[in-house]
Scaffold this active site. Structure first.
Site, PDB file in Angstrom:
ATOM      1  N   ASP A 145       0.825  -1.212   0.000  1.00  0.00           N
ATOM      2  CA  ASP A 145       0.000   0.000   0.000  1.00  0.00           C
ATOM      3  C   ASP A 145       0.863   1.267   0.000  1.00  0.00           C
ATOM      4  O   ASP A 145       0.758   2.089  -0.901  1.00  0.00           O
ATOM      5  CB  ASP A 145      -0.990  -0.006   1.182  1.00  0.00           C
ATOM      6  N   ASP A 200       7.011   3.938   3.129  1.00  0.00           N
ATOM      7  CA  ASP A 200       7.280   5.157   3.914  1.00  0.00           C
ATOM      8  C   ASP A 200       8.781   5.192   4.231  1.00  0.00           C
ATOM      9  O   ASP A 200       9.573   5.699   3.445  1.00  0.00           O
ATOM     10  CB  ASP A 200       6.388   5.106   5.158  1.00  0.00           C
TER      11      ASP A 200
END
Ligand code: 5GP
Length: 174
Positions: free
Chosen positions: A98, A101
């Site tokens: 998804d 980061d």
């Protein structure tokens, strides 16, 4: 309480996911392919991605990892809480993530799945979030590049809320 500000609309998501599926299908034409989704965040992305595929030959699996640290940032200490069940040896594999980061999760998963001796292993990330990157990771397929912000919706949660929302929203804490 928090407010949600839309950053990616459902329409933009549909268009981008369709494009990603098209590109992947072109790159893997005639080759068997395994997609590994990361739970829980990538569950909607994975479901939409595979429904845009035209090919008949596709294997799907899921992995779940837990990362220790504060609620919105991983510390680098990552453990698998649900491993894959398919054999990867000699296969072409794409990890469907998804958000990337810090990059620590995907770095860990690439190393972990490489031990299964796949023929190749690549990464498809819906969102490449740049600001907090700690590891230099090559992302092969990227939906959207964002600088920062804590995002929810389309599978992503804030304390298990908002996963069902159709777009992607930034959480604005009040
Ligand atoms: P990384 O190891 O790259 O720092 O973190 C990746 C994981 O952290 C993602 O798979 C996701 O679960 C979580 N994460 C990172 N940024 C966000 C965000 O903005 N919103 C949500 N809901 N999860 C995030």
């Amino acid at each position: 309480m928090e407010e949600l500000k839309e950053v990616i609309s459902p329409k933009e998501l549909r268009r981008k996911v369709k494009d990603l599926a098209k590109t992947i299908e072109k790159d893997y034409a005639g080759k068997p392919l395994v997609l590994i989704g990361t739970l829980k965040g990538a569950f909607i992305f994975m479901a939409d991605l595979v429904r845009n595929f035209k090919r008949k030959d596709l294997e799907i699996d899921f992995v779940r990892v837990k990362s220790y640290g504060s609620s919105d940032s991983s510390s680098g200490e990552i453990v698998i809480t649900k491993d894959i069940e398919l054999a990867l040896e000699g296969k072409e594999v794409i990890i469907v993530e998804d958000i990337v980061d810090t990059g620590l999760t995907i770095d860990f998963l690439l190393k972990h799945f490489s031990l299964h001796k796949p023929k190749s292993i690549k990464v498809c990330a819906l969102i490449d979030k740049k600001e907090r990157r700690k590891v230099d990771i090559k992302l092969d397929y990227v939906g959207f590049v964002l600088e920062k912000g804590f995002l929810v919706g389309y599978g992503l949660d804030y304390a298990e809320k908002y996963r069902h929302l159709p777009g992607i929203y930034e959480v604005i804490k009040k």
